[in-house]
Design an enzyme around this catalytic site. Structure first.
Site, short mmCIF file in Angstrom:
data_model
loop_
_atom_site.label_atom_id
_atom_site.label_comp_id
_atom_site.label_asym_id
_atom_site.label_seq_id
_atom_site.Cartn_x
_atom_site.Cartn_y
_atom_site.Cartn_z
N LYS A 22 0.83 -1.21 0.00
CA LYS A 22 0.00 0.00 0.00
C LYS A 22 0.86 1.26 0.00
CE LYS A 22 -1.75 1.78 3.97
NZ LYS A 22 -1.58 3.24 4.12
N ASN A 23 1.85 1.30 0.89
CA ASN A 23 2.63 2.53 1.03
C ASN A 23 3.58 2.78 -0.13
OD1 ASN A 23 1.28 3.00 3.37
ND2 ASN A 23 3.02 2.63 4.73
N ARG A 91 -4.56 10.57 4.23
CA ARG A 91 -3.39 11.43 4.37
C ARG A 91 -2.37 11.24 3.25
NH1 ARG A 91 -0.92 14.56 7.88
NH2 ARG A 91 0.95 13.82 6.86
N CYS A 115 -5.40 12.90 12.34
CA CYS A 115 -5.60 11.46 12.27
C CYS A 115 -5.33 10.92 13.66
CB CYS A 115 -4.67 10.93 11.18
SG CYS A 115 -3.74 9.50 11.53
N ARG A 120 0.39 14.61 12.82
CA ARG A 120 0.81 14.43 11.43
C ARG A 120 0.90 15.73 10.61
NH1 ARG A 120 -1.15 8.65 9.27
NH2 ARG A 120 0.77 8.88 8.13
N PRO A 121 1.84 16.60 11.01
CA PRO A 121 2.01 17.85 10.26
C PRO A 121 2.65 17.61 8.89
CG PRO A 121 3.74 17.59 11.92
CD PRO A 121 2.81 16.42 12.09
N ILE A 122 2.64 18.65 8.03
CA ILE A 122 3.32 18.53 6.72
C ILE A 122 4.36 19.64 6.54
CG2 ILE A 122 1.46 17.27 5.53
CD1 ILE A 122 0.86 20.04 4.14
N ASP A 123 4.81 20.19 7.69
CA ASP A 123 5.77 21.31 7.62
C ASP A 123 7.03 20.94 6.83
OD1 ASP A 123 6.02 19.55 9.91
OD2 ASP A 123 7.71 20.79 10.54
N LEU A 124 7.49 19.69 6.94
CA LEU A 124 8.73 19.32 6.25
C LEU A 124 8.52 19.24 4.73
CD1 LEU A 124 9.91 16.57 8.78
CD2 LEU A 124 10.91 18.85 8.49
N ASP A 306 4.33 0.75 11.98
CA ASP A 306 3.13 0.11 11.43
C ASP A 306 2.98 -1.36 11.88
OD1 ASP A 306 2.44 2.43 10.19
OD2 ASP A 306 2.96 1.80 8.16
N ARG A 398 -8.90 -0.31 4.12
CA ARG A 398 -8.02 0.72 3.55
C ARG A 398 -6.66 0.15 3.23
NH1 ARG A 398 -6.58 4.82 7.39
NH2 ARG A 398 -5.07 5.02 5.72
C1 UD1 Z 1 4.17 6.98 6.20
C2 UD1 Z 1 3.28 5.78 6.03
C3 UD1 Z 1 2.72 5.33 7.38
C4 UD1 Z 1 3.87 5.09 8.36
C5 UD1 Z 1 4.78 6.31 8.42
C6 UD1 Z 1 6.02 6.07 9.26
C7 UD1 Z 1 2.32 6.07 3.81
C8 UD1 Z 1 1.11 6.29 2.99
N1 UD1 Z 1 2.17 6.13 5.13
O1 UD1 Z 1 3.38 8.05 6.70
O2 UD1 Z 1 2.01 4.10 7.17
O3 UD1 Z 1 3.33 4.85 9.64
O4 UD1 Z 1 5.23 6.67 7.10
O5 UD1 Z 1 6.72 4.98 8.82
O6 UD1 Z 1 3.39 5.78 3.30
N2 UD1 Z 1 6.50 14.71 10.49
C9 UD1 Z 1 6.72 16.05 10.75
N3 UD1 Z 1 6.56 16.93 9.72
C10 UD1 Z 1 6.24 16.55 8.46
C11 UD1 Z 1 6.03 15.18 8.20
C12 UD1 Z 1 6.16 14.28 9.23
O7 UD1 Z 1 7.02 16.43 11.87
O8 UD1 Z 1 6.13 17.41 7.58
C13 UD1 Z 1 6.65 13.73 11.58
C14 UD1 Z 1 5.39 12.92 11.84
O9 UD1 Z 1 4.50 13.61 12.71
C15 UD1 Z 1 5.94 11.66 12.46
C16 UD1 Z 1 7.26 11.48 11.72
O10 UD1 Z 1 7.58 12.76 11.16
O11 UD1 Z 1 6.22 11.86 13.82
C17 UD1 Z 1 7.24 10.45 10.60
O12 UD1 Z 1 6.12 10.69 9.76
P1 UD1 Z 1 6.17 10.40 8.21
O13 UD1 Z 1 7.34 9.53 7.89
O14 UD1 Z 1 6.05 11.68 7.45
O15 UD1 Z 1 4.82 9.57 8.00
P2 UD1 Z 1 3.98 9.54 6.67
O16 UD1 Z 1 4.89 9.70 5.51
O17 UD1 Z 1 2.81 10.47 6.78
#
Ligand code: UD1
Length: 419
Positions: A22-23, A91, A115, A120-124, A306, A398
């Site tokens: 899936k991922n 997401r 969620c 789950r921010p997207i700042d990065l 996961d 899902r």
């Molecule tokens: C992906 C996977 C999810 C898995 C996760 C971690 C998919 C569709 N989903 O989610 O199943 O649990 O990787 O292996 O592939 N973070 C920030 N800022 C950001 C982005 C992330 O602070 O902009 C933090 C998150 O809150 C979290 C950490 O970074 O604590 C890792 O998250 P991330 O690797 O981004 O998870 P996803 O890519 O959303």
């Protein structure tokens, strides 16, 4: 809404084949937006998240069609607006932002929202795109990104909890069509990132280093169509391995990538589980007795977050004390109260769960809170004495292809019931 009714106590036996990851498939579907040519994706799991992503791509103007487990996607002419109503459902859809910006130089995508497993921010993601030259504003719940041209840059993508998987995917995709060279430091090393990189390379992208913390992308002018097979789902394979050990059965898992599963297989062995590996096949059975183990979830190649919930069920069956520390998503313990309803003794202490294992489990109605929590509740239900009703299993649909059917083929007494 469907539920699963499970009569526990039957050891799983037999053979099961792993579906596509899936991922891996979700960002790969997003990557098809980078070219007007036809992309063919094989070994696609039938999941509601894949359907959602298909709907999102259609809403952007792409043609999406499936034949068996093969997807045909062609994004000839697209528009750059990702609607809230579609994006909020999943997401993973945030990874359309990078490709849209790269192809159209302009994109407006809804913020995905929260969620249950954490904020789950997207700042990065946004930081990376800004460093490639995008102007980004957040207005009315939408990210608006635009740029006359994307320019390669050296950027650091590490966050408080380490690298970001989808953030790395987004920036890597945007950089494929940027001018010049982009270096992503502290990139996520997950096999799904490598699969996406291989898809992009087959489209004509210049990418080296995927799978390591430094990825270098040399921008190209255009990308072309591709025919690609998705990697097997290491999380699904791990879920079956744990279910076999938990039920005291013996199953053979086919079509897996054990080389993507080192941390999980190592911990299972430490817990006393017997695993034989032959190429893409794993045979798993419980050994003489289960032993407690300590686990810390970490970015790849550490123990995957996961698989944390599923492993917690196995720990709850192992006499002694196991400690599970969650380092990727700080609030990812929603499943603890539900697993406890079946008789497990688990206490939360900050980022850790202390599992006093070996207590008997008995069936009860339980509520699934997220995808992997649902899988954990199903495993607990397979073990518990009596009947367990797992409610809200749309989460399972899902991310697991036909989990109930696959488990039934392994001997489980599991039925889907409509409520
Ligand atoms: C992906 C996977 C999810 C898995 C996760 C971690 C998919 C569709 N989903 O989610 O199943 O649990 O990787 O292996 O592939 N973070 C920030 N800022 C950001 C982005 C992330 O602070 O902009 C933090 C998150 O809150 C979290 C950490 O970074 O604590 C890792 O998250 P991330 O690797 O981004 O998870 P996803 O890519 O959303």
């Amino acid at each position: 809404m469907d539920s699963l009714f499970i009569k526990g106590g039957v050891p799983l036996h037999g053979d099961v084949t792993v579906s596509g990851a899936k991922n891996a498939v979700l960002p790969i579907m997003a990557a098809t937006l980078l070219t007007p040519e036809l992309c063919i994706i094989r070994r696609v799991p039938q999941l509601s998240d894949v359907e959602f992503m298909g709907e999102i791509l259609r809403s952007l103007g792409a043609e999406v069609r499936s034949e068996g487990d093969t997807l045909f996607i062609q994004a000839k002419a697209i528009r750059g607006i990702g609607d809230y109503e579609l994006i909020r459902k999943m997401r993973g859809s945030i990874c359309i932002l990078g490709p849209l910006l790269a192809r159209l130089k302009k994109a407006k995508v809804s913020l995905p929202g929260g969620c249950v497993i954490g904020s789950r921010p997207i700042d990065l993601h946004l930081k990376g795109l800004r460093e490639l030259g995008a102007k980004i504003k957040i207005v009315n719940g939408y990210v608006s990104a635009s740029t006359p041209r994307l320019l390669g840059a050296d950027l650091f993508l590490g966050g408080r909890s380490g690298p970001t998987v989808l953030g790395t995917a987004n920036i890597m995709m945007a950089a494929t069509l940027a001018e010049g060279i982009t270096t992503i430091e502290s990139a996520a090393c997950e096999p799904e990132v490598v699969d996406l990189a291989n898809f992009l390379i087959a489209m004509g992208a210049g990418i080296v280093g995927a799978g390591s913390p430094t990825i270098t992308v040399t921008g190209v002018k255009t990308l072309h169509g591709v025919d690609h097979e998705v990697i097997p789902d290491r999380i699904e394979a791990a879920t079956f391995a744990i279910a076999a050990a938990a039920t005291n059965g013996e199953i053979t898992i086919h079509g897996a990538r054990p080389d993507h599963m080192h941390a999980v297989l190592d911990k299972l062995r430490e817990a006393g589980v017997k695993i034989e590996r032959r190429g893409a096949t794993l045979t798993v059975r419980r050994g003489r007795g289960l032993k407690p183990v300590d686990i810390t979830t970490l970015p790849y190649s550490g123990f995957p977050t996961d698989v944390q919930a599923q492993m917690m069920v196995l720990m709850a069956l192992s006499p002694g004390i196991s400690i599970i520390t969650e380092r990727v998503f700080e609030s990812r313990f929603m499943h603890v109260s539900e697993i406890s309803r079946l008789g497990a003794d688990i206490a939360i202490e900050g980022p850790s769960a202390i599992v006093k294992g070996g207590k008997p489990m008995s069936g009860a109605p339980v509520m699934a809170s997220d995808l992997r929590a649902s899988a954990a509740l199903v495993i607990a239900g397979l073990v518990a004495r009596g009947g367990t009703l797992v409610k809200r299993i749309y989460h399972l649909d899902r991310g697991y292809e036909n989990l109930d059917v696959k488990l039934r083929n392994l001997g489980a007494r599991i039925e889907r019931v409509e409520e």
